[in-house]
Each structure stands twice: as C-alpha cells, then as structure tokens.
Motif scaffolding. Structure first.
Motif, PDB file in Angstrom:
ATOM      1  N   ASP A 136       0.805  -1.217   0.000  1.00  0.00           N
ATOM      2  CA  ASP A 136       0.000   0.000   0.000  1.00  0.00           C
ATOM      3  C   ASP A 136       0.843   1.274   0.000  1.00  0.00           C
ATOM      4  O   ASP A 136       0.298   2.385   0.022  1.00  0.00           O
ATOM      5  CB  ASP A 136      -0.934   0.020   1.213  1.00  0.00           C
ATOM      6  CG  ASP A 136      -1.990  -1.074   1.144  1.00  0.00           C
ATOM      7  OD1 ASP A 136      -2.401  -1.425   0.010  1.00  0.00           O
ATOM      8  OD2 ASP A 136      -2.387  -1.585   2.204  1.00  0.00           O
ATOM      9  N   ALA A 137       2.153   1.143   0.010  1.00  0.00           N
ATOM     10  CA  ALA A 137       3.023   2.320   0.059  1.00  0.00           C
ATOM     11  C   ALA A 137       2.956   3.100  -1.247  1.00  0.00           C
ATOM     12  O   ALA A 137       2.840   2.525  -2.337  1.00  0.00           O
ATOM     13  CB  ALA A 137       4.461   1.902   0.344  1.00  0.00           C
ATOM     14  N   TRP A 138       3.064   4.418  -1.138  1.00  0.00           N
ATOM     15  CA  TRP A 138       3.194   5.280  -2.307  1.00  0.00           C
ATOM     16  C   TRP A 138       4.669   5.459  -2.634  1.00  0.00           C
ATOM     17  O   TRP A 138       5.492   5.625  -1.729  1.00  0.00           O
ATOM     18  CB  TRP A 138       2.560   6.639  -2.060  1.00  0.00           C
ATOM     19  CG  TRP A 138       1.077   6.625  -2.204  1.00  0.00           C
ATOM     20  CD1 TRP A 138       0.144   6.596  -1.210  1.00  0.00           C
ATOM     21  CD2 TRP A 138       0.352   6.615  -3.438  1.00  0.00           C
ATOM     22  NE1 TRP A 138      -1.115   6.564  -1.739  1.00  0.00           N
ATOM     23  CE2 TRP A 138      -1.020   6.583  -3.106  1.00  0.00           C
ATOM     24  CE3 TRP A 138       0.728   6.619  -4.775  1.00  0.00           C
ATOM     25  CZ2 TRP A 138      -2.025   6.566  -4.082  1.00  0.00           C
ATOM     26  CZ3 TRP A 138      -0.266   6.607  -5.742  1.00  0.00           C
ATOM     27  CH2 TRP A 138      -1.626   6.575  -5.398  1.00  0.00           C
ATOM     28  N   ILE A 139       4.989   5.438  -3.911  1.00  0.00           N
ATOM     29  CA  ILE A 139       6.345   5.744  -4.365  1.00  0.00           C
ATOM     30  C   ILE A 139       6.339   7.145  -4.953  1.00  0.00           C
ATOM     31  O   ILE A 139       5.568   7.443  -5.866  1.00  0.00           O
ATOM     32  CB  ILE A 139       6.831   4.724  -5.413  1.00  0.00           C
ATOM     33  CG1 ILE A 139       6.950   3.332  -4.777  1.00  0.00           C
ATOM     34  CG2 ILE A 139       8.168   5.152  -6.005  1.00  0.00           C
ATOM     35  CD1 ILE A 139       7.325   2.239  -5.772  1.00  0.00           C
ATOM     36  N   ILE A 140       7.175   8.009  -4.406  1.00  0.00           N
ATOM     37  CA  ILE A 140       7.334   9.369  -4.926  1.00  0.00           C
ATOM     38  C   ILE A 140       8.679   9.414  -5.632  1.00  0.00           C
ATOM     39  O   ILE A 140       9.725   9.222  -5.002  1.00  0.00           O
ATOM     40  CB  ILE A 140       7.263  10.404  -3.795  1.00  0.00           C
ATOM     41  CG1 ILE A 140       5.881  10.366  -3.134  1.00  0.00           C
ATOM     42  CG2 ILE A 140       7.580  11.798  -4.318  1.00  0.00           C
ATOM     43  CD1 ILE A 140       5.753  11.254  -1.907  1.00  0.00           C
ATOM     44  N   ASP A 141       8.637   9.648  -6.939  1.00  0.00           N
ATOM     45  CA  ASP A 141       9.863   9.581  -7.734  1.00  0.00           C
ATOM     46  C   ASP A 141      10.416  10.967  -8.015  1.00  0.00           C
ATOM     47  O   ASP A 141       9.791  11.776  -8.705  1.00  0.00           O
ATOM     48  CB  ASP A 141       9.615   8.866  -9.057  1.00  0.00           C
ATOM     49  CG  ASP A 141      10.880   8.871  -9.909  1.00  0.00           C
ATOM     50  OD1 ASP A 141      11.922   8.426  -9.394  1.00  0.00           O
ATOM     51  OD2 ASP A 141      10.834   9.361 -11.050  1.00  0.00           O
TER      52      ASP A 141
END
Length: 421
Positions: A136-141
């Motif tokens: 469920d983690a968001w990846i911020i690139d």
C-alpha cells in the motif's frame, strides 16, 4: 508514519530533512529511514539529519541502513532520489554528446537517454521490492529523468507519482515578485517533465485572475535573466518556459557555451566534497547555505506536500506532479506521463483540466513524448538498435549520422550498467 528515502546518502538529503523538521505538522513522520549502499556518505548524512531533527524539536527517529528490504518494510511512502553511476556517470553524460555537436546534459538529449537506460531497471527492481514489503506504500519519484522513470513505474502497476521542483521554484519566484504568499499562486503549468511552460499565473486558485501579463510587463527582464533567454522571446511567446527549454530554443549557443566551461557535473562533484566535509562536523545542526547551490531548491516542501496529500494528511489538494495523461492533453496518448496541476489525495493524482495548448508547444511535446516511448522501450528491452531509434527520434539529435555516433558513445560509456551490452 514511516517514510523511506532510497538514496538517503545523497547530499540533497539534508534539504529534505529540513523540510520534514519544519513541516512536521503537515507530515508527522515518526520514523525516517535513509537507505544507501554508500555507508560512509550515509553515516555523515544520517548524523546531520538527527542533529537537524534535534535542533528543531522533532521527535521522529532517523534510521540509516544499507538493507533495502528492511528499509521499505512497513513504509507508508518511499521517496526515490537515485543517481545510478554517481557523479562520474553524470560527467560522462555531459561530455560525450558534445563531441557530436549535441547538448551534453544529464536529463535532456543523449545524456538523458543514457541516464534513463541506467536508471529504469534499477528503479523497477526497487519498486518490486517495495510492493512485496509494503503493497500500500506510495512511491514518490524524484529520480531523473522523472517523466520516463515515472512512466516505467506506472506501466508496471506501481502506486507512483513523479515530482520535480521546477514548478514550485517558479511558484515561489512569482509569489515574491507579486508580494503574496506562495499558496496564493496557482500555475497553469503544462508539458512534460523538463519540457514545460507557464501559460498562466493565477491568484487564489485554479479559477483566479491570471496575472502572467502583469508579471511579464513588470518583471520580464529578471524572469528572462533567470531563464537565460532573451526578454523579447518571452514577450513574443507570452508564456514563461522552463529553463530546460533553453536547450531547444538556443541549442547551438548552449553547445558552444558547454564546450568552453567546466561541466556542471564537475562543479557539483566539488560541492559534494565540501558538503560531505561539512556534514561530518558534529557542531553542524542545520542545512548549510552551500546546499542551495547544489540544486533541488524547495524539493523538501514539494515532497512533504505531496506525501501528506497522498497519505490523507493536510497537503495541498492541488499540486503540480507527473502522472498519466488520461485524455488531459488530447494530442498525447492516454498513458503518456505529463507534468500538470492535479488533484492529489489518497487515491493518487488526477490531472485538472487544461486549456487548449498552442501548437507551438503541443508539437514539441508530442515529439518528445514519441522519443520517451522509444527511450523506455530501450531501457526495458535493451539493444543497440533501440538506442539508435530513440536518439534519432529526439529533437535535440535528429540526424542519423549523429544518432549513430551517439549510440556508439553511449554504449561504450555505459557498458557496465547495461546488462545487454
């Protein structure tokens, strides 16, 4: 809340830490994990991070590790700020394209393609490990080239949003010129990552008064000087292009300039040496002024705002991000990644409606999108011919003889990072 920064040993990281400390009410981080394979850099940065938190009274715990799987386990959000190959690879990206008369830059043109080829496979491996450990983690690139990397993540089904600091930098600049709070400035920002134009500057929100004509009339000289473009060009266009547009609008001038001065990579490498020496000082408990010259201004504020909105906190509901087009720009494919204002919340980023785009900009965007399609294909599947096709498609290359020479140089300089070479 647990946040993980992959590439936590970067000299950028204290900028991020400062934002986490100052904006803790917006993003209440309880555990911040910095992960990096470079143990020596990581300990210097981690030590300064702990001192910054302590100075500003932040109660969060800062953890440093080289164990990626442990770092992302249980994370609510994972920030990616990688540089595969380090400054040495950047130095090459900025050098060998000039031998063919093309711009040498780390995110644009042939150098940007080299970085994409090195980076996409590594980022996708990291993202798969995040998905297994914290689905469920968001990846911020924040890893360049952001548009191509974010598209790779989204194409693979990851919960990802791309972030660049160009828009927030312009927002802060315009707010200062107008004498208003940054939150009162909404940008009509449209394009692709590192290929954007401000077609309007609105006060109070997306529907507010457009004061861009007033800004250009009263402050055009200063804005043009910041962009290193002539004031008459801004007056003719009636918009504010990103400074990356200089590589397109003044290509030959930039090539001549780059051939006669030290590379940006060399400058950054020296700054990094000085910064790491400063970070090792146990008396230092704030980000040093030199860090502002390193780049990434306001990155921390943009990252905090985005993470807070994605995680259901008090982040701004409208932010400029990199996300799927989904019909927003009808002249681009739905699965293209564009950089526009979006409504951001727990379900991700949804682009706001965009006014019809002038063909002068739409044509270049479509051209670069086609290049990005080919670049991503080359990054995912490899092969000299795919690299050649991507280079031939790039508007900063275009000629087959240049594409042939650049392909040879790219492969030769990046062989250790290309599994297929």
């Amino acid at each position: 809340m647990k946040l993980t920064v992959v590439g936590g040993g970067s000299t950028y990281t204290p900028e991020l830490i400062d934002g986490f400390a100052r904006l803790r009410d917006t993003l209440p981080v309880e555990e911040l994990v910095l992960v990096d394979p470079a143990a020596d850099r990581l300990e210097l940065v981690g030590g300064l991070a702990r001192r910054i938190f302590a100075r500003q009274g932040h109660g969060g715990r800062v953890v440093t590790t080289s164990d990626l799987d442990a770092a992302v386990d249980g994370a609510d959000a994972v920030l990616l700020q990688l540089r595969v190959g380090g400054q040495a690879a950047r130095q090459q990206d900025e050098t060998w394209p000039l031998e063919c008369g093309c711009v040498g830059q780390e995110t644009t043109g042939a150098g940007g393609l080299a970085k994409a080829l090195r980076t996409v496979p590594v980022v996708l491996d990291i993202a798969e490990r995040v998905r297994r450990a914290s689905p469920d983690a968001w990846i911020i690139d924040f890893t360049n080239p952001v548009g191509i990397v974010t598209r790779a993540l989204l194409q693979a089904g990851h919960r990802a949003v791309g972030l660049c600091n160009v828009a927030i930098g312009l927002q802060r600049r315009f707010a200062a010129l107008l004498g208003v709070a940054p939150a009162d400035v909404h940008l009509d920002h449209v394009g692709l990552n590192h290929l954007t134009w401000e077609t309007g500057v609105r006060l109070g929100g997306p529907e507010g008064e457009d004061v861009l004509p007033r800004l250009l009339a009263g402050h055009g000289e200063g804005i043009a000087a910041d962009l290193r473009l002539p004031r008459p060009l801004l007056d003719r266009l009636g918009v504010v292009p990103s400074y990356y547009l200089r590589y397109y609008y003044a290509h030959d001038e930039v090539v001549d300039e780059l051939r006669t001065k030290p590379s940006r990579a060399a400058e950054v490498a020296e700054m990094e040496r000085q910064l790491l020496e400063m970070y090792g000082d146990p008396a230092l408990d704030e980000k040093p002024e030199l860090l502002a010259r390193r780049g990434g201004a306001y990155y921390s504020e943009a990252a905090v705002d985005l993470a807070a909105a994605l995680l259901g906190g008090s982040g701004s509901p409208y932010q400029v991000v990199n996300t799927l087009n989904r019909g927003t720009l009808p002249f681009l494919p739905d699965d293209a990644v564009i950089e526009v204002p979006a409504a951001v919340g727990g379900k991700g980023a949804s682009p706001l409606p965009v006014a019809e785009v002038d063909p002068l900009y739409a044509g270049l965007m479509a051209h670069v999108t086609a290049y990005e399609d080919l670049a991503l294909d080359a990054a995912l599947r490899g092969g000299r011919e795919r690299v050649f096709r991507a280079l031939l498609a790039h508007p900063l290359v275009g000629q087959y003889a240049y594409a042939e020479q650049l392909t040879d140089r790219l492969v030769a300089h990046n062989r250790e990072h290309l599994a297929w070479a």
